[in-house]
Motif scaffolding. Structure first.
Motif, PDB file in Angstrom:
ATOM      1  N   ALA A   1      -9.042   5.746  -4.133  1.00  0.00           N
ATOM      2  CA  ALA A   1      -8.346   4.454  -4.036  1.00  0.00           C
ATOM      3  C   ALA A   1      -8.255   3.799  -5.406  1.00  0.00           C
ATOM      4  CB  ALA A   1      -9.068   3.531  -3.067  1.00  0.00           C
TER       5      ALA A   1
ATOM      6  N   ILE B   1      -7.144   0.919   6.553  1.00  0.00           N
ATOM      7  CA  ILE B   1      -6.827   0.244   5.287  1.00  0.00           C
ATOM      8  C   ILE B   1      -6.633  -1.244   5.528  1.00  0.00           C
ATOM      9  CG2 ILE B   1      -5.119   0.023   3.437  1.00  0.00           C
ATOM     10  CD1 ILE B   1      -4.593   3.085   3.811  1.00  0.00           C
TER      11      ILE B   1
ATOM     12  N   VAL C   1       0.266   5.376   0.299  1.00  0.00           N
ATOM     13  CA  VAL C   1      -0.689   6.430   0.615  1.00  0.00           C
ATOM     14  C   VAL C   1       0.016   7.760   0.400  1.00  0.00           C
ATOM     15  CG1 VAL C   1      -2.177   7.437   2.386  1.00  0.00           C
ATOM     16  CG2 VAL C   1      -1.831   4.947   2.311  1.00  0.00           C
TER      17      VAL C   1
ATOM     18  N   ILE D   1       0.830  -1.188   0.000  1.00  0.00           N
ATOM     19  CA  ILE D   1       0.000   0.000   0.000  1.00  0.00           C
ATOM     20  C   ILE D   1       0.870   1.245   0.000  1.00  0.00           C
ATOM     21  CG2 ILE D   1      -1.656   1.350   1.353  1.00  0.00           C
ATOM     22  CD1 ILE D   1      -1.580  -2.416   1.412  1.00  0.00           C
TER      23      ILE D   1
ATOM     24  N   LEU E   1     -13.838   1.434   3.102  1.00  0.00           N
ATOM     25  CA  LEU E   1     -12.669   2.291   3.268  1.00  0.00           C
ATOM     26  C   LEU E   1     -13.103   3.740   3.463  1.00  0.00           C
ATOM     27  CD1 LEU E   1      -9.528   2.359   3.194  1.00  0.00           C
ATOM     28  CD2 LEU E   1      -9.727   2.767   0.732  1.00  0.00           C
TER      29      LEU E   1
ATOM     30  N   GLN F   1       3.108  -1.138   4.173  1.00  0.00           N
ATOM     31  CA  GLN F   1       2.530   0.146   3.796  1.00  0.00           C
ATOM     32  C   GLN F   1       3.597   1.229   3.860  1.00  0.00           C
ATOM     33  OE1 GLN F   1      -0.838   1.093   6.265  1.00  0.00           O
ATOM     34  NE2 GLN F   1      -1.907  -0.804   5.786  1.00  0.00           N
TER      35      GLN F   1
ATOM     36  N   ILE G   1      -4.768   6.390  -2.278  1.00  0.00           N
ATOM     37  CA  ILE G   1      -4.460   5.093  -1.677  1.00  0.00           C
ATOM     38  C   ILE G   1      -4.321   4.085  -2.807  1.00  0.00           C
ATOM     39  CG2 ILE G   1      -5.238   3.273  -0.118  1.00  0.00           C
ATOM     40  CD1 ILE G   1      -6.956   5.503   1.269  1.00  0.00           C
TER      41      ILE G   1
END
Length: 139
Positions: A107, A25, A6, A4, A90, A42, A70
């Motif tokens: 996202a 998340i 962000v 992930i 989410l 992440q 995201i």
């Protein structure tokens, strides 16, 4: 095995909000995609305002400077229902738990295959454990 990223505009989020975003998340990944709880990778990126661009109202969504990008890179194979359920939860959970406007939750899922990953040591671990993972669902 999701990874992930962000991205957000510098100064828009307090350091104590980032772990909450991370938790939301991860909860969504576990709930909708059956990702193991310890499959946790992440990275968060703060960008200067001159590095962060977006359309404030594309597709009738009213975005603010607290926009979060995201990006979830994960194994292919999830259904449309799983994906839309993930997006919905989410946005709802970030709104309720971190006070982020749902309009500011952007996202995207990037799907890959098992051979596209190494978790270290130059080994494609997911190819080696593919048979074991079939029993427990996709990650």
């Amino acid at each position: 095995m999701p990874f992930i990223r962000v991205s957000y505009q510098e100064g828009q989020y307090k350091p104590e909000e980032l772990p909450l975003i991370s938790e939301v998340i991860m909860e969504g990944l576990v709930e909708h995609f059956n990702v193991p709880e310890d499959d946790f990778f992440q990275v968060f990126h703060a960008h200067k305002p001159y590095e962060f661009y977006y359309n404030r109202n594309y597709l009738n969504v009213e975005r603010s400077d607290r926009l979060l990008y995201i990006q979830v890179t994960l194994k292919s194979g999830r259904s449309t229902a799983q994906k839309t359920g993930f997006y919905k939860s989410l946005a709802e959970n970030l709104a309720s738990k971190v006070n982020i406007r749902q309009d500011d939750v952007f996202a995207i899922l990037v799907e890959t295959e098992f051979e596209d990953w190494t978790f270290g040591n130059g080994i494609a671990q997911m190819i080696q454990t593919q048979e074991n993972r079939k029993e427990g669902g996709l990650a």
